[in-house]
Design a protein around this motif. Structure first.
Motif, PDB file in Angstrom:
ATOM      1  N   ASN A 184     -24.616  -1.887 -15.460  1.00 48.62           N
ATOM      2  CA  ASN A 184     -25.167  -1.781 -14.109  1.00 48.62           C
ATOM      3  C   ASN A 184     -24.925  -0.410 -13.496  1.00 48.62           C
ATOM      4  O   ASN A 184     -24.410  -0.293 -12.389  1.00 48.62           O
ATOM      5  CB  ASN A 184     -24.635  -2.889 -13.195  1.00 48.62           C
ATOM      6  N   GLN A 185     -25.332   0.619 -14.214  1.00 44.00           N
ATOM      7  CA  GLN A 185     -25.279   1.987 -13.708  1.00 44.00           C
ATOM      8  C   GLN A 185     -26.635   2.351 -13.090  1.00 44.00           C
ATOM      9  O   GLN A 185     -27.683   2.187 -13.727  1.00 44.00           O
ATOM     10  CB  GLN A 185     -24.966   2.962 -14.841  1.00 44.00           C
ATOM     11  N   ALA A 186     -26.609   2.837 -11.870  1.00 44.61           N
ATOM     12  CA  ALA A 186     -27.839   3.225 -11.178  1.00 44.61           C
ATOM     13  C   ALA A 186     -28.012   4.736 -11.229  1.00 44.61           C
ATOM     14  O   ALA A 186     -27.038   5.496 -11.202  1.00 44.61           O
ATOM     15  CB  ALA A 186     -27.804   2.761  -9.730  1.00 44.61           C
ATOM     16  N   VAL A 187     -29.271   5.154 -11.309  1.00 47.84           N
ATOM     17  CA  VAL A 187     -29.603   6.582 -11.241  1.00 47.84           C
ATOM     18  C   VAL A 187     -30.740   6.763 -10.249  1.00 47.84           C
ATOM     19  O   VAL A 187     -31.557   5.868 -10.037  1.00 47.84           O
ATOM     20  CB  VAL A 187     -30.024   7.150 -12.619  1.00 47.84           C
ATOM     21  N   ARG A 188     -30.770   7.943  -9.635  1.00 47.51           N
ATOM     22  CA  ARG A 188     -31.887   8.316  -8.763  1.00 47.51           C
ATOM     23  C   ARG A 188     -32.732   9.311  -9.536  1.00 47.51           C
ATOM     24  O   ARG A 188     -32.235  10.370  -9.946  1.00 47.51           O
ATOM     25  CB  ARG A 188     -31.382   8.923  -7.448  1.00 47.51           C
ATOM     26  N   PRO A 212     -33.276  -5.492 -15.439  1.00 48.90           N
ATOM     27  CA  PRO A 212     -32.514  -4.516 -16.229  1.00 48.90           C
ATOM     28  C   PRO A 212     -31.017  -4.552 -15.946  1.00 48.90           C
ATOM     29  O   PRO A 212     -30.199  -4.418 -16.864  1.00 48.90           O
ATOM     30  CB  PRO A 212     -33.126  -3.177 -15.826  1.00 48.90           C
ATOM     31  N   ALA A 213     -30.644  -4.740 -14.682  1.00 54.05           N
ATOM     32  CA  ALA A 213     -29.223  -4.847 -14.346  1.00 54.05           C
ATOM     33  C   ALA A 213     -28.619  -6.104 -14.955  1.00 54.05           C
ATOM     34  O   ALA A 213     -27.509  -6.081 -15.496  1.00 54.05           O
ATOM     35  CB  ALA A 213     -29.041  -4.856 -12.827  1.00 54.05           C
ATOM     36  N   VAL A 214     -29.352  -7.218 -14.882  1.00 51.05           N
ATOM     37  CA  VAL A 214     -28.863  -8.473 -15.461  1.00 51.05           C
ATOM     38  C   VAL A 214     -28.705  -8.328 -16.972  1.00 51.05           C
ATOM     39  O   VAL A 214     -27.711  -8.797 -17.552  1.00 51.05           O
ATOM     40  CB  VAL A 214     -29.808  -9.639 -15.121  1.00 51.05           C
ATOM     41  N   TYR A 215     -29.658  -7.664 -17.614  1.00 51.67           N
ATOM     42  CA  TYR A 215     -29.562  -7.436 -19.064  1.00 51.67           C
ATOM     43  C   TYR A 215     -28.270  -6.695 -19.401  1.00 51.67           C
ATOM     44  O   TYR A 215     -27.519  -7.097 -20.300  1.00 51.67           O
ATOM     45  CB  TYR A 215     -30.777  -6.636 -19.544  1.00 51.67           C
ATOM     46  N   ALA A 216     -27.999  -5.593 -18.688  1.00 52.44           N
ATOM     47  CA  ALA A 216     -26.794  -4.808 -18.956  1.00 52.44           C
ATOM     48  C   ALA A 216     -25.531  -5.616 -18.678  1.00 52.44           C
ATOM     49  O   ALA A 216     -24.545  -5.535 -19.422  1.00 52.44           O
ATOM     50  CB  ALA A 216     -26.810  -3.532 -18.118  1.00 52.44           C
ATOM     51  N   ILE A 217     -25.544  -6.407 -17.612  1.00 53.09           N
ATOM     52  CA  ILE A 217     -24.391  -7.231 -17.262  1.00 53.09           C
ATOM     53  C   ILE A 217     -24.125  -8.271 -18.336  1.00 53.09           C
ATOM     54  O   ILE A 217     -22.979  -8.480 -18.757  1.00 53.09           O
ATOM     55  CB  ILE A 217     -24.613  -7.887 -15.884  1.00 53.09           C
ATOM     56  N   LEU A 218     -25.174  -8.933 -18.807  1.00 54.25           N
ATOM     57  CA  LEU A 218     -24.996  -9.980 -19.813  1.00 54.25           C
ATOM     58  C   LEU A 218     -24.577  -9.396 -21.164  1.00 54.25           C
ATOM     59  O   LEU A 218     -23.830 -10.031 -21.918  1.00 54.25           O
ATOM     60  CB  LEU A 218     -26.279 -10.786 -19.956  1.00 54.25           C
ATOM     61  N   MET A 219     -25.044  -8.190 -21.473  1.00 51.83           N
ATOM     62  CA  MET A 219     -24.638  -7.552 -22.715  1.00 51.83           C
ATOM     63  C   MET A 219     -23.146  -7.256 -22.737  1.00 51.83           C
ATOM     64  O   MET A 219     -22.509  -7.229 -23.801  1.00 51.83           O
ATOM     65  CB  MET A 219     -25.423  -6.256 -22.928  1.00 51.83           C
ATOM     66  N   ARG A 270     -24.237   5.980 -10.892  1.00 51.74           N
ATOM     67  CA  ARG A 270     -23.397   5.356  -9.873  1.00 51.74           C
ATOM     68  C   ARG A 270     -23.216   3.893 -10.259  1.00 51.74           C
ATOM     69  O   ARG A 270     -24.182   3.156 -10.406  1.00 51.74           O
ATOM     70  CB  ARG A 270     -24.018   5.466  -8.489  1.00 51.74           C
ATOM     71  N   GLN A 271     -21.957   3.505 -10.431  1.00 49.35           N
ATOM     72  CA  GLN A 271     -21.638   2.130 -10.803  1.00 49.35           C
ATOM     73  C   GLN A 271     -21.963   1.194  -9.650  1.00 49.35           C
ATOM     74  O   GLN A 271     -21.443   1.340  -8.546  1.00 49.35           O
ATOM     75  CB  GLN A 271     -20.165   2.007 -11.164  1.00 49.35           C
ATOM     76  N   HIS A 272     -22.835   0.235  -9.898  1.00 47.66           N
ATOM     77  CA  HIS A 272     -23.089  -0.823  -8.927  1.00 47.66           C
ATOM     78  C   HIS A 272     -22.235  -2.043  -9.282  1.00 47.66           C
ATOM     79  O   HIS A 272     -21.605  -2.099 -10.332  1.00 47.66           O
ATOM     80  CB  HIS A 272     -24.581  -1.190  -8.903  1.00 47.66           C
ATOM     81  N   PHE A 273     -22.235  -2.993  -8.386  1.00 46.55           N
ATOM     82  CA  PHE A 273     -21.393  -4.171  -8.564  1.00 46.55           C
ATOM     83  C   PHE A 273     -21.756  -4.940  -9.830  1.00 46.55           C
ATOM     84  O   PHE A 273     -22.899  -4.951 -10.265  1.00 46.55           O
ATOM     85  CB  PHE A 273     -21.541  -5.115  -7.364  1.00 46.55           C
TER      86      PHE A 273
END
Length: 287
Positions: free
Chosen positions: A61-65, A148-155, A125-128
């Motif tokens: 769950n890393q965010a980029v702008r 995409p965030a859920v995919y990364a979290i579940l992985m 930026r690390q999100h929750f």
């Protein structure tokens, strides 16, 4: 005279360049390797980056702008995306773009991008993420923008953590692609074609059906009005504030640029009072 791009968000005070906001993020370029369509609703961009340090890019769950347009004489038009996957050995990232029919800056960039195109970005930026909390189970509520965030979290799901996820999307294939870690039940909320996202508040209804809500830790992301209602319901139902991580990724009827302007105005007001980025309660912004 250059045409004014109304999607550019001006930072006249330069506050977004200060350390309180940057917090170790780096400016980096991503060279597009390929663009694929794993299913109808998504374009998947695979790109190569050269981070100063790969470690910050590795947690989920890393965010980029990313700068999807760079108008002359203005700040770039930026949009926030989640890194779906990062391969530190290849220095490759995957970013999913949800396909929209409107002529948005992100869709214009996507139509013009080719292998070799360089995409400027700032991050990560690390999100929750859902956190283990004693014997509490973890609940996830997400619409298609958060897949995409859920995919990364579940992985990266912690061994032994029990959980359930409710995913709203009009595209079953996007749901079917999600990992199935041990101890996690996934539930598809298939939105019918022609029904606008966020309009039926399906995720809120799923949260209202959560049994014994005070025994869960919750991560949720989607349309911000629905997420605010979901958060308020669960707080009243007994979920502790420390067990709630709720994010409004977008707002129905509002452009991402207007949402960023509201965020920037609130952040400037907080800094004027001597406060820092941590005090920016994004889900409570008056938008």
């Amino acid at each position: 005279m250059a045409r004014i791009n109304t999607q550019s968000v001006e930072d006249r005070s330069g506050i977004l360049e200060e350390e309180d906001h940057m917090r170790g993020m780096e400016r980096i370029g991503m060279e597009v390797i390929s663009i694929s369509r794993p299913f109808a609703s998504v374009a998947r961009v695979t790109g190569r980056i050269a981070p100063a340090d790969p470690a910050p890019w590795m947690p989920p769950n890393q965010a980029v702008r990313i700068a999807v347009e760079e108008p002359e004489g203005q700040r770039p038009v930026v949009r926030v995306y989640t890194i779906r996957a990062f391969d530190p050995l290849r220095s490759e990232v995957e970013i999913d773009f949800v396909i929209h029919e409107d002529d948005s800056p992100a869709m214009r960039w996507l139509k013009s991008a080719r292998p070799g195109t360089v995409l400027p970005m700032i991050g990560p930026r690390q999100h929750f993420i859902p956190l283990p909390s004693g014997d509490r189970r973890a609940a996830i509520f997400a619409d298609e923008t958060a897949i995409p965030a859920v995919y990364a979290i579940l992985m990266a799901w912690p061994g032994g953590l029990k959980g359930s996820a409710w995913i709203e999307t009009p595209d079953r294939a996007a749901f079917d692609e999600l990992p199935r870690p041990d101890g996690v039940d996934l539930h598809l909320i298939l939105r019918p074609a022609g029904v606008a996202p966020g309009s039926a508040q399906n995720l809120l209804q799923a949260a209202k059906a959560l049994p014994d809500p005070q025994t869960w830790t919750v991560w949720a992301a989607g349309e911000r009005v629905e997420m605010r209602d979901l958060r308020n319901h669960l707080r009243k139902a007994g979920v502790a504030r420390t067990d709630l991580q709720v994010l409004g990724y977008w707002k129905k009827g509002m452009s991402s640029s207007d949402l960023d302007r509201a965020r920037l105005a609130e952040y400037e007001a907080l800094r004027a009072r001597g406060l820092t980025l941590e005090t920016l309660g994004d889900i409570d912004l008056p938008v």
